[in-house]
Design a protein around this motif. Structure first.
Motif, PDB file in Angstrom:
ATOM      1  N   ILE A 117       0.850  -1.197   0.000  1.00  0.00           N
ATOM      2  CA  ILE A 117       0.000   0.000   0.000  1.00  0.00           C
ATOM      3  C   ILE A 117       0.880   1.240   0.000  1.00  0.00           C
ATOM      4  O   ILE A 117       0.701   2.153  -0.810  1.00  0.00           O
ATOM      5  N   GLU A 118       1.921   1.218   0.865  1.00  0.00           N
ATOM      6  CA  GLU A 118       2.778   2.411   0.935  1.00  0.00           C
ATOM      7  C   GLU A 118       3.426   2.661  -0.424  1.00  0.00           C
ATOM      8  O   GLU A 118       3.432   3.779  -0.949  1.00  0.00           O
ATOM      9  N   GLU A 119       3.934   1.601  -1.053  1.00  0.00           N
ATOM     10  CA  GLU A 119       4.567   1.779  -2.384  1.00  0.00           C
ATOM     11  C   GLU A 119       3.546   2.393  -3.343  1.00  0.00           C
ATOM     12  O   GLU A 119       3.815   3.348  -4.058  1.00  0.00           O
ATOM     13  N   ALA A 120       2.326   1.838  -3.337  1.00  0.00           N
ATOM     14  CA  ALA A 120       1.308   2.299  -4.298  1.00  0.00           C
ATOM     15  C   ALA A 120       0.973   3.765  -4.025  1.00  0.00           C
ATOM     16  O   ALA A 120       0.836   4.567  -4.945  1.00  0.00           O
ATOM     17  N   VAL A 121       0.895   4.130  -2.759  1.00  0.00           N
ATOM     18  CA  VAL A 121       0.542   5.528  -2.415  1.00  0.00           C
ATOM     19  C   VAL A 121       1.607   6.477  -2.987  1.00  0.00           C
ATOM     20  O   VAL A 121       1.290   7.470  -3.655  1.00  0.00           O
ATOM     21  N   GLN A 122       2.901   6.080  -2.795  1.00  0.00           N
ATOM     22  CA  GLN A 122       3.983   6.942  -3.351  1.00  0.00           C
ATOM     23  C   GLN A 122       3.808   7.064  -4.863  1.00  0.00           C
ATOM     24  O   GLN A 122       3.879   8.144  -5.445  1.00  0.00           O
ATOM     25  N   LEU A 123       3.514   5.943  -5.480  1.00  0.00           N
ATOM     26  CA  LEU A 123       3.396   5.896  -6.954  1.00  0.00           C
ATOM     27  C   LEU A 123       2.286   6.860  -7.404  1.00  0.00           C
ATOM     28  O   LEU A 123       2.481   7.687  -8.289  1.00  0.00           O
ATOM     29  N   ILE A 124       1.130   6.777  -6.734  1.00  0.00           N
ATOM     30  CA  ILE A 124      -0.010   7.617  -7.135  1.00  0.00           C
ATOM     31  C   ILE A 124       0.334   9.088  -6.906  1.00  0.00           C
ATOM     32  O   ILE A 124       0.049   9.944  -7.744  1.00  0.00           O
ATOM     33  N   LYS A 125       1.045   9.351  -5.822  1.00  0.00           N
ATOM     34  CA  LYS A 125       1.422  10.758  -5.543  1.00  0.00           C
ATOM     35  C   LYS A 125       2.320  11.276  -6.648  1.00  0.00           C
ATOM     36  O   LYS A 125       2.110  12.371  -7.199  1.00  0.00           O
ATOM     37  N   THR A 126       3.305  10.478  -7.074  1.00  0.00           N
ATOM     38  CA  THR A 126       4.209  10.966  -8.150  1.00  0.00           C
ATOM     39  C   THR A 126       3.396  11.183  -9.436  1.00  0.00           C
ATOM     40  O   THR A 126       3.523  12.214 -10.102  1.00  0.00           O
ATOM     41  N   ILE A 127       2.483  10.268  -9.717  1.00  0.00           N
ATOM     42  CA  ILE A 127       1.674  10.430 -10.954  1.00  0.00           C
ATOM     43  C   ILE A 127       0.915  11.750 -10.878  1.00  0.00           C
ATOM     44  O   ILE A 127       0.900  12.555 -11.810  1.00  0.00           O
ATOM     45  N   GLU A 175     -11.650   4.341  -2.899  1.00  0.00           N
ATOM     46  CA  GLU A 175     -10.727   3.543  -2.080  1.00  0.00           C
ATOM     47  C   GLU A 175     -11.343   3.310  -0.705  1.00  0.00           C
ATOM     48  O   GLU A 175     -11.933   4.209  -0.108  1.00  0.00           O
ATOM     49  N   HIS A 176     -11.243   2.044  -0.244  1.00  0.00           N
ATOM     50  CA  HIS A 176     -11.720   1.752   1.108  1.00  0.00           C
ATOM     51  C   HIS A 176     -10.602   1.917   2.140  1.00  0.00           C
ATOM     52  O   HIS A 176     -10.870   2.067   3.325  1.00  0.00           O
ATOM     53  N   VAL A 177      -9.335   1.849   1.613  1.00  0.00           N
ATOM     54  CA  VAL A 177      -8.191   1.973   2.562  1.00  0.00           C
ATOM     55  C   VAL A 177      -8.092   3.452   2.933  1.00  0.00           C
ATOM     56  O   VAL A 177      -7.448   4.252   2.223  1.00  0.00           O
ATOM     57  N   LEU A 178      -8.779   3.857   4.019  1.00  0.00           N
ATOM     58  CA  LEU A 178      -8.957   5.293   4.302  1.00  0.00           C
ATOM     59  C   LEU A 178      -7.639   6.011   4.536  1.00  0.00           C
ATOM     60  O   LEU A 178      -7.428   7.116   4.040  1.00  0.00           O
ATOM     61  N   GLN A 179      -6.688   5.329   5.246  1.00  0.00           N
ATOM     62  CA  GLN A 179      -5.421   6.030   5.549  1.00  0.00           C
ATOM     63  C   GLN A 179      -4.758   6.434   4.235  1.00  0.00           C
ATOM     64  O   GLN A 179      -4.200   7.532   4.104  1.00  0.00           O
ATOM     65  N   ALA A 180      -4.864   5.617   3.153  1.00  0.00           N
ATOM     66  CA  ALA A 180      -4.216   5.946   1.871  1.00  0.00           C
ATOM     67  C   ALA A 180      -4.948   7.119   1.239  1.00  0.00           C
ATOM     68  O   ALA A 180      -4.353   8.099   0.784  1.00  0.00           O
ATOM     69  N   THR A 181      -6.304   7.043   1.262  1.00  0.00           N
ATOM     70  CA  THR A 181      -7.079   8.125   0.603  1.00  0.00           C
ATOM     71  C   THR A 181      -6.756   9.456   1.283  1.00  0.00           C
ATOM     72  O   THR A 181      -6.518  10.455   0.616  1.00  0.00           O
ATOM     73  N   MET A 182      -6.719   9.390   2.605  1.00  0.00           N
ATOM     74  CA  MET A 182      -6.459  10.653   3.342  1.00  0.00           C
ATOM     75  C   MET A 182      -5.069  11.188   2.980  1.00  0.00           C
ATOM     76  O   MET A 182      -4.870  12.391   2.827  1.00  0.00           O
ATOM     77  N   ALA A 183      -4.092  10.263   2.742  1.00  0.00           N
ATOM     78  CA  ALA A 183      -2.717  10.699   2.462  1.00  0.00           C
ATOM     79  C   ALA A 183      -2.633  11.308   1.057  1.00  0.00           C
ATOM     80  O   ALA A 183      -1.939  12.297   0.830  1.00  0.00           O
ATOM     81  N   ILE A 184      -3.388  10.755   0.113  1.00  0.00           N
ATOM     82  CA  ILE A 184      -3.221  11.182  -1.297  1.00  0.00           C
ATOM     83  C   ILE A 184      -4.144  12.357  -1.614  1.00  0.00           C
ATOM     84  O   ILE A 184      -3.716  13.357  -2.212  1.00  0.00           O
ATOM     85  N   CYS A 185      -5.398  12.287  -1.136  1.00  0.00           N
ATOM     86  CA  CYS A 185      -6.391  13.211  -1.704  1.00  0.00           C
ATOM     87  C   CYS A 185      -6.458  14.513  -0.904  1.00  0.00           C
ATOM     88  O   CYS A 185      -6.389  14.519   0.329  1.00  0.00           O
ATOM     89  N   SER A 186      -6.655  15.604  -1.668  1.00  0.00           N
ATOM     90  CA  SER A 186      -6.815  16.926  -0.994  1.00  0.00           C
ATOM     91  C   SER A 186      -8.300  17.155  -0.727  1.00  0.00           C
ATOM     92  O   SER A 186      -8.683  18.007   0.086  1.00  0.00           O
ATOM     93  N   ARG A 187      -9.155  16.387  -1.407  1.00  0.00           N
ATOM     94  CA  ARG A 187     -10.593  16.629  -1.188  1.00  0.00           C
ATOM     95  C   ARG A 187     -11.305  15.275  -1.275  1.00  0.00           C
ATOM     96  O   ARG A 187     -10.878  14.367  -2.034  1.00  0.00           O
ATOM     97  N   ILE A 188     -12.355  15.079  -0.492  1.00  0.00           N
ATOM     98  CA  ILE A 188     -13.082  13.791  -0.457  1.00  0.00           C
ATOM     99  C   ILE A 188     -14.560  14.045  -0.744  1.00  0.00           C
ATOM    100  O   ILE A 188     -15.140  15.005  -0.226  1.00  0.00           O
ATOM    101  N   VAL A 189     -15.147  13.194  -1.591  1.00  0.00           N
ATOM    102  CA  VAL A 189     -16.608  13.240  -1.802  1.00  0.00           C
ATOM    103  C   VAL A 189     -17.170  11.944  -1.209  1.00  0.00           C
ATOM    104  O   VAL A 189     -16.618  10.865  -1.436  1.00  0.00           O
TER     105      VAL A 189
END
Lengths: 293, 344, 420, 245
Positions: D174-184, D195-209
């Motif tokens: 998950i951590e690797e994937a989060v870094q990858l999505i952030k670079t993209i 995403e159900h993995v909330l800690q990842a969504t919170m780390a990547i996204c600036s806004r949540i619907v």
């Protein structure tokens, strides 16, 4: 007066087409494959029924009790030995295409096996009611075809009840709707497939017994009914039992009535035209579920 | 690919081509040459079917329609106007493309099983139609009595030769042509798109592939080349009988050969076509007269067993032998189906 | 089946296939020791016409045994006839490649056979191209001897001649039993043979003042012919003429009986109606049906009964017209070889052209066997027979023309119970 | 100041009686990373399918980059610049990893060499070059998920729709994937991810619907959403309350 006899003949022949298509629609409904060996298996059932009738002299309709179980075993083994390995090989593929080809190859094998074993002569079971017609007032219909109609209605009814209310019937339908979900519910998929193919072939034995009193038996007789069964199944809705019977009757009526107004060869083209119309306008057929197609 | 590998393959290829070109010198008996020509024709037809059946995975069981339309149009034009078959085949091919679009447009939206059913029904309908049309206007179609190609003796323009050798070279060129087309197609964008939509239509659509349009293109290419095969058949046999050229026999044979050879690959159908056609000819040669139906029984059994035990076709075995052979020559490790997206 | 097991089986299978290949190429035909005349026969030995291929093969074998026992071809110092059989599967393309094989591989001096007109057309063209004589015994398609070929000879009559004879028979009967015949119904299978017959009917029937009120082609191997029968019942023609292979012939006959369709007469055109298995398929329904052919078991022609008895003893069922043509054809071939005195195709061709046999085994087929310049046997010995119960057993009784009719036979005309 | 890339107005769809998506309104700006969360069956994947054209909406509009793309078929939507991954991964089983990615690359080029180049670049970025010539059907789950993303990226999209790409991955993956999505995302590709993995969504996204029963019940920064009582009740239940935010 003649028109009613034409309709009666169309109804009875149509019901027999429906009976032949019943097995085909069951196998597609459950296993999502079109069984191209359906014609050859029908021919095999007709051969076995004929030689049993010739040996025992019993009325063909009694022979159902012997021929149907034999064909069930034949169908069960065909699935287990031939179709299962190919299905496993392609289990992640959405449309198991090479299974269609397997059944087509099986058809060639069966037809030529019959040619070698039973020889190439045309034979026909001449029973007491073979050349006789029953008259309902002005309407005259051939006795053998009329009995075929009765058998088709009874068997289709029984089969529908079996499918709806018996445990195996429920297993079959569950597997048909969603194979993975069914296996999660503890249904043994491989066994259900084999049973489905077995029953599909056993139904052919009933159709065979209905046919031999008025139709000849020959290694290549399967092809005559094969494409017609395809058309009936698509018209009725792939996988739907009432659809198969109704589809059969419709095709029977078209063939019988249309032939009065045009040549028999043109009616064949008309039947293909109807088939293509259904395929393009409502591929799910009369009873099929629109999502299915 | 290391240096050694490239020129080794091309050397083998060159030797093979030269051998094939010189073959008529070695095989003098016209009957043997006739058998080889028939095998090459089947290899060609199986490869033409493979473009839509193998690459795009659309199981067409009625390809006899295209051989028939190619053959009938070319022969009718030749018989009525004396138009050389070399020109007639383009008209026949064009008509085949049109027919494939008319058939493909509505059916390519349906699931695989439906497409197969539709093609079977359409081809049987056309056989009945051909059997029923004696003539259309001043064009004689021959109906069930069949259509005889007007005999003009030995003339290249009329595609009629007394000796077998010209036929051999023509069908050989046709086989090279279809291999080249298959190779080009597989490396091209269209080839990737076809294999992608064969594997998963939804995923393919999500990646910008217009599934129906690409199927139609593949169908048209396949129909055109199949029609050419039909024209060659007409010129070789010089007599067209509806059931023989458009019937189930022709259509299913093409499919079996491609599948047994290895559908979805470039060389699979060619190898399958040559090998299986040769074997069925040899079985008929020895067993034809004896027990009725024995030779077709054996042919059916071979196809049956191949589909079960060797689903990816004979080509896969040839590849394995090839790989094992090239691995001995310090190739950089096993390439499991690298270049060639084969598959049933 | 573990994966490795499957791979092994796949490999084994392919090795087997390669083996058949090697055996195929390697297997040369072994040289022949005693002097032989090698000839080929193309017949449908598989597929739906297989039973008629089989009877053609049996008739030829019997004739060949007799000829060889009687000393073979004297002018070729007693050479024995050796026949190579090839299966056409009823498919024109296969017929062509088999003809090629017989000519170039088996190096036969002549070819006979092939039962179906659809196969005869292309395979005779191959023989003409290689200038090898092709003796057509059964196929009756008119065009076979109308293409100006020099190497093609046909013993069988033309389809159209049969239809002419049928017309003559009907007009004669209608006068003799003063049952005026005005309308005719034609029911025929939609093949080369059927369409050829219709063309002839359309020419001869109007000439004899008969109106065709029904022309009904049906697809071969139909699943149900009741609609056609009901249509005939509706239109109610005086005479119903049919062209069918055996399966459809039986189906038509039974369905006519079921629906009590009663015209003045039912007349078949050989083929299915002449097939030995026809009346045990159709049963009593076939009673009083007429059929036309060039030979009947009871036709009074020299040696006809003895040969048929020998055939029955050897194979278990009687001959039909096709079997007789195959059998008599072998004697015509033997006679030509005798006169040619060589296996050189050109000499055999000349011998065939000069054939004029007026005695011997061919008498059971025709009193005189002669070919015109197109290679067509000129006087086709056509007879009409009727299915009648003779002391309980259904038989084909030859009834027309008188001089060849069964002694003491009488024609049942019109069809009993006809409404007219 | 930020330009709107994707705008959904009153987007809704009914299957028989069930309203799977009910008047969804939201905007996504260029370069943003937005999360789409909600309990199972809230209509998240259906919303994706509406945007991408797999389903035709019964009402409402989808405007992408200023153009109304409502109802366009999936292959046209893709060529407009929206790449998507599937919740249940759909690799081209009988093709190699490189060939799978090349299929996407062909959106912008017809030449085999160019497509191969684009694909190789993306393959290396996604760390899949080790499996270059392996058939997709032989990959592990995490590899298949990365291949799914690589295929979508190969179409060089402006907007990337990720449908539960982290489901089934372990912690390190998950951590690797989060870094990858952030670079993209940093490279300028706008992200909308379910995403159900909330800690990842919170780390990547600036806004949540947040969706529930097809209706949007909340929208805002991760902090605002997690403290919104509606959201907690509908989706996170009491379990989330005692976790440290």
């Amino acid at each position: 007066m003649g028109f009613l006899s034409v309709v009666a003949n169309g109804l009875s022949m149509g019901a027999i087409y429906g009976l032949i298509a019943l097995g085909l629609t069951l196998i597609f409904g459950i296993m999502k494959i079109i069984n191209f060996a359906q014609g050859a298996l029908l021919m095999l059932s007709m051969m076995i029924s004929y030689w049993l009738w010739a040996a025992t002299g019993l009325s063909p309709y009694i022979l159902i009790i012997i021929v149907a179980p034999i064909m069930f075993v034949v169908g069960y083994l065909c699935e287990r030995v031939l179709i299962k390995p190919v299905l496993d090989e392609q289990k992640d593929v959405r449309e198991p295409v090479s299974v269609l080809l397997l059944t087509a190859a099986l058809a060639i094998v069966l037809e030529n096996l019959a040619l070698m074993v039973f020889g190439a002569d045309y034979v026909m079971a001449k029973t007491s009611f073979s050349d006789v017609t029953i008259a309902f007032g002005p309407v005259m219909v051939s006795a053998a075809r009329f009995y075929g109609l009765m058998i088709a209605l009874v068997v289709a009814g029984l089969f529908y009840l079996f499918l709806m209310y018996s445990q195996t019937g429920r297993n079959l339908r569950a597997t048909g709707q969603d194979r993975n979900a069914a296996s999660l519910m503890g249904i043994d998929i491989t066994k259900t497939y084999a049973i489905a193919f077995g029953i599909g072939t056993a139904l052919l034995a009933v159709a065979a017994v209905a046919l031999i009193p008025f139709y000849y038996v020959h290694p290549s007789v399967g092809q005559v009914f094969m494409t017609k069964a395809f058309i009936v199944v698509v018209l009725g809705g792939l996988g739907s039992v009432p659809g198969a019977l109704l589809g059969g009757i419709i095709i029977g009526l078209i063939e019988s009535i249309a032939a009065q107004y045009m040549t028999a060869t043109l009616t064949v083209i008309l039947v293909y035209a109807v088939f293509l119309l259904v395929l393009f306008v409502k591929p799910s057929g009369i009873f099929g579920s629109p999502y299915e197609w | 690919m290391t240096g050694i590998n490239i020129n080794k393959n091309s050397v083998i290829l060159a030797v093979l081509v030269v051998l094939l070109l010189l073959l008529p010198m070695a095989v003098t008996k016209p009957y043997y040459l006739h058998v080889i020509i028939i095998c090459l024709l089947w290899a060609y037809l199986a490869s033409s079917w493979n473009i839509i059946g193998g690459f795009a995975g659309q199981l067409s069981l009625g390809h006899g329609i295209y051989t028939a339309i190619g053959a009938y149009i070319t022969v009718i034009l030749f018989n009525t106007f004396g138009l050389s078959p070399w020109l007639g085949l383009f008209v026949g091919g064009g008509a085949a493309i049109l027919l494939s679009l008319v058939i493909g447009y509505p059916t390519f939206g349906l699931r695989g099983a439906y497409y197969a059913l539709a093609t079977v029904a359409i081809s049987e309908g056309i056989v009945v139609l051909l059997n029923n049309t004696g003539s259309i206007g001043r064009f004689t179609v021959g109906g069930a009595e069949g259509l005889i190609v007007k005999m003009v003796g030995n003339s290249a323009v009329a595609f009629q030769f007394n000796s077998k050798i010209p036929y051999y070279y023509i069908v050989l060129i046709m086989v090279f042509l279809i291999i080249f087309v298959a190779k080009w197609l597989k490396e091209s964008k269209l080839g990737y798109y076809l294999v992608a939509l064969r594997e998963d239509e939804d995923a393919a659509a999500a990646m910008g592939i217009n599934v129906r349009r690409n199927k139609l293109i593949a169908g048209a290419i396949s129909a055109f080349f199949t029609a050419l095969g039909g024209v060659f058949y007409a010129m070789l046999i010089r007599y067209l009988e509806p059931n023989a050229i458009a019937g189930a026999g022709m259509s299913t044979q093409m499919v079996f050969l491609a599948i047994v050879g290895g559908s979805g690959t470039v060389l699979g159908p060619v190898i399958g076509g040559i090998l299986l056609a040769l074997i069925s000819e040899i079985i008929r040669f020895y067993l034809g007269g004896q027990l009725m139906g024995l030779h077709l029984f054996i042919y059916g059994m071979i196809v049956l067993l191949m589909i079960i035990y060797q689903p990816r076709g004979i080509i896969e075995l040839f590849e394995k032998i090839g790989q094992r052979f090239s691995r001995k020559h310090n190739d950089e490790g096993g390439r499991s189906g690298a270049e060639d997206p084969s598959g049933a | 089946m573990k994966n490795k097991g499957k791979r092994f089986l796949g490999l084994l299978l392919t090795v087997v296939m390669l083996l058949t290949l090697v055996v195929g190429c390697g297997g040369q035909k072994s040289g022949t020791t005693t002097k032989e005349v090698k000839m080929g026969t193309i017949l449908p030995l598989s597929g739906s016409a297989a039973p008629l291929g089989k009877i053609g093969q049996q008739a030829r074998d019997m004739a060949i045994e007799e000829i060889n026992e009687a000393g073979g071809i004297k002018s070729l110092d007693g050479a024995k006839i050796k026949m190579v059989y090839a299966d056409s599967k009823g498919d024109p393309a296969v017929g062509v490649s088999e003809a090629e094989r017989l000519i170039t591989q088996e190096e036969v001096c002549l070819i006979t056979g092939c039962y179906q007109s659809g196969v005869a057309m292309p395979s005779t063209e191959v023989a003409e191209r290689y200038q090898i004589p092709y003796f057509v015994d059964v196929p009756s398609e008119d065009q076979i001897t109308e293409r100006g070929f020099k190497y093609i000879f046909r013993l069988a009559e033309k389809t159209s001649w049969r239809n002419l004879a049928q017309t003559e028979f009907v007009t004669e009967m209608s006068k003799k039993y003063n049952t005026p015949v005005k309308t005719v119904g034609l029911i025929y299978e939609n093949t080369a043979w059927g369409q050829g017959a219709v063309r002839a009917w359309e020419k001869y029937l109007p000439e004899a003042g008969l109106k065709i009120i029904m022309k009904e082609p049906y697809p071969t191997n139909s699943s149900d012919l009741t609609p056609v029968v009901l249509k005939a019942k509706q239109l109610n023609p005086d005479i119903i003429m049919m062209v069918s292979y055996v399966s459809d012939a039986a189906l038509l006959t039974k369905t006519f009986a079921e629906h009590q369709v009663k015209p003045l007469a039912f007349i078949g055109t050989s083929g299915g109606f002449a097939d030995p298995t026809y009346y045990n398929l159709a049963g009593d329904a076939s009673e009083y049906f007429f059929d036309i052919s060039t030979w009947e078991p009871d036709v009074n022609r020299p040696s006809s009964k003895e040969v048929n008895e020998r055939f029955k003893a050897k194979y278990g069922y009687g001959m039909n017209a096709e079997a007789v043509k195959a059998y008599a054809g072998m004697y015509v071939i033997a006679d030509a070889l005798e006169r040619a005195g060589s296996t050189e195709p050109e000499k055999i061709r000349e011998a065939f052209a000069a054939t004029d046999i007026n005695e011997g085994a061919t008498q059971m087929y025709a009193s005189q066997t002669k070919f015109d310049e197109t290679g067509q046997m000129i006087n086709a010995p056509l007879v009409i027979c009727q299915y009648q119960k003779v002391n309980g057993k259904m038989e084909r009784v030859t009834v027309w023309p008188e001089k060849e009719a069964r002694v003491g036979s009488k024609i049942v005309w019109p069809y009993p119970g006809v409404a007219k | 100041m930020q330009k709107t890339l994707l705008e959904l107005s009153d987007l809704s769809i009914k299957f028989g009686g069930l309203t799977a998506v009910n008047k969804l309104n939201t905007k996504i700006n260029v370069g943003e990373a937005v999360g789409l969360i909600g309990p199972n069956g809230a209509g998240k994947t259906t919303a994706f399918n509406l945007i991408v054209g797999v389903y035709q909406p019964t009402a409402g509009k989808v405007v992408f980059d200023g153009e109304d793309i409502t109802g366009l078929p999936p292959h046209v939507v893709c060529r407009k610049g929206i790449g998507r991954t599937f919740q249940v991964v759909k690799p081209f089983g009988k093709m190699t990893v490189l060939q799978n990615i090349m299929v996407g690359a062909f959106v912008n080029t017809s030449k085999n060499k160019e497509a191969r180049q684009i694909a190789t670049e993306i393959m290396e970025k996604m760390g899949l070059q080790g499996k270059r010539d392996h058939l997709a059907q032989n990959l592990t789950i995490p590899e298949r998920k990365r291949l799914e993303m690589a295929k979508a990226l190969a179409t060089q999209p402006k907007l990337l729709l990720l449908d539960e790409v982290l489901a089934g991955l372990n912690q390190t993956e998950i951590e690797e994937a989060v870094q990858l999505i952030k670079t993209i995302n940093r490279e300028g590709i706008t992200i909308l991810m379910i995403e159900h993995v909330l800690q990842a969504t919170m780390a990547i996204c600036s806004r949540i619907v947040v969706l529930d029963y097809g209706k949007k019940i909340a929208e805002g920064s991760p902090q605002e959403v997690t403290s919104n009582s509606e959201v907690i009740k509908a989706y996170l239940g009491d379990e989330y309350e005692n976790a440290d935010s």
